[in-house]
Design a protein around this motif. Structure first.
Motif, short mmCIF file in Angstrom:
data_model
loop_
_atom_site.label_atom_id
_atom_site.label_comp_id
_atom_site.label_asym_id
_atom_site.label_seq_id
_atom_site.Cartn_x
_atom_site.Cartn_y
_atom_site.Cartn_z
N LEU A 1 27.19 45.13 -20.72
CA LEU A 1 27.60 44.66 -19.36
C LEU A 1 28.94 43.95 -19.69
CD1 LEU A 1 27.10 43.98 -16.74
CD2 LEU A 1 25.83 42.04 -17.17
N TRP B 1 31.75 46.46 -20.02
CA TRP B 1 32.09 47.07 -18.64
C TRP B 1 32.94 45.88 -17.69
CZ3 TRP B 1 29.54 45.64 -13.75
CH2 TRP B 1 29.99 46.66 -12.63
N LEU B 2 32.29 44.73 -17.60
CA LEU B 2 33.07 43.50 -16.99
C LEU B 2 34.46 43.29 -17.33
CD1 LEU B 2 30.09 41.10 -16.52
CD2 LEU B 2 31.14 42.47 -14.63
N GLU C 1 36.76 46.06 -16.23
CA GLU C 1 36.86 46.04 -14.72
C GLU C 1 37.98 44.68 -14.38
OE1 GLU C 1 35.63 47.93 -12.01
OE2 GLU C 1 35.34 49.23 -13.84
N TYR D 1 37.38 41.70 -15.16
CA TYR D 1 36.92 40.23 -15.13
C TYR D 1 37.03 39.25 -16.29
CZ TYR D 1 34.67 42.17 -10.90
OH TYR D 1 34.41 42.67 -9.79
N ARG E 1 24.00 47.05 -13.75
CA ARG E 1 25.25 46.95 -12.99
C ARG E 1 24.94 47.18 -11.57
NH1 ARG E 1 29.33 51.38 -16.61
NH2 ARG E 1 28.79 50.25 -18.47
N ASN E 2 23.91 47.91 -11.18
CA ASN E 2 23.38 47.88 -9.78
C ASN E 2 23.01 46.59 -9.04
OD1 ASN E 2 24.38 50.48 -9.30
ND2 ASN E 2 22.35 51.31 -9.90
N ARG F 1 26.10 44.00 -9.14
CA ARG F 1 27.50 44.46 -8.49
C ARG F 1 27.70 43.64 -7.06
NH1 ARG F 1 27.11 49.37 -9.02
NH2 ARG F 1 28.73 49.81 -10.84
N LEU G 1 29.57 40.31 -7.51
CA LEU G 1 30.72 40.33 -8.10
C LEU G 1 31.81 40.06 -7.07
CD1 LEU G 1 30.26 42.91 -10.66
CD2 LEU G 1 30.36 40.55 -11.22
N LYS G 2 31.47 40.18 -5.91
CA LYS G 2 32.39 40.17 -4.77
C LYS G 2 33.10 38.71 -4.70
CE LYS G 2 29.97 43.44 -1.82
NZ LYS G 2 29.09 43.68 -0.64
#
Length: 221
Positions: free
Chosen positions: A32, A35-36, A39, A41, A211-212, A215, A218-219
């Motif tokens: 995780l 991945w973040l 992306e 972050y 991730r689902n 997610r 994360l907005k």
């Protein structure tokens, strides 16, 4: 969002993973994190029982087998408090994402399994930040035991729960101790709203679930 005990919202996000030994949570948290970061972050990381403040004391106590369940609990609480104030809260105030490998629920499960009063432990950690999401990786006891025992030549004294007098055999003691911890975790799911993840799924499938789950949070991060 992550919130202080008084309800004050922090700009950052706090995601944590919990589970018994061998649940694979650390692997999933590392995936995780990667991945973040990919992306874009800003990610900080904190791990259970890693503060330099009590490391020497804990190591000495374990070596000489001096730690009682309550002493163990308090040392971990000091460790957590230091990491919370020095690592996690500053990152959350700055709007970053904090990933924690184990959080207060580890203490709730392990300390209760050692016979420490449940409410007392909850009161000790009443200063903790409420996480944005807590993921609980649940795995059958026998599967977790297989994963751990096959990868370690020997079990450590406290790791195996030998201080509790459950059995003279380290592996049998470990099985009983982990079973106790597992039961505590299962009760925490409903009490604190932990989000279960089936840790018996293939690693890739678990990561997709993770991730689902996070997610939507994360907005705006």
């Amino acid at each position: 969002m992550a919130t202080l005990p008084d309800g004050t919202a922090l700009p950052g996000k706090l995601f944590i993973v919990e589970g018994i030994d061998g649940s694979g949570k650390s692997t999933q948290l590392d995936l995780l994190r990667k991945w973040l970061v990919s992306e874009g972050y800003c990610v900080a990381f904190s791990e259970w029982n890693s503060s330099p403040v009590v490391r020497t004391t804990t190591k000495r106590g374990k070596k000489k087998q001096l730690l009682t369940p309550t002493t163990f609990s308090l040392l971990h609480a000091v460790d957590f408090a230091h990491r919370l104030q020095q690592q996690m809260v500053p990152a959350l105030k700055a709007g970053g994402i904090v990933l924690a490998d184990r959080y207060i629920y580890t203490a709730f499960a392990r300390d209760a399994a050692r016979g420490v009063d449940r409410q007392w432990v909850r009161d000790v950690y009443s200063f903790a930040v409420k996480p944005t999401m807590a993921l609980y990786f649940h795995v059958p006891l026998e599967e977790s035991l297989r994963r751990i025992i096959s990868g370690r030549p020997a079990l450590k004294y406290y790791e195996a729960g030998l201080d509790l007098g459950l059995s003279d055999d380290p592996y049998e003691s470990y099985r009983i101790f982990q079973g106790r911890i597992l039961r505590e975790y299962e009760s925490l799911v409903g009490e604190f709203g932990l989000s279960p993840v089936d840790a018996s799924l293939p690693i890739v499938n678990q990561q997709a679930v993770v991730r689902n789950l996070i997610r939507p949070h994360l907005k705006g991060a």
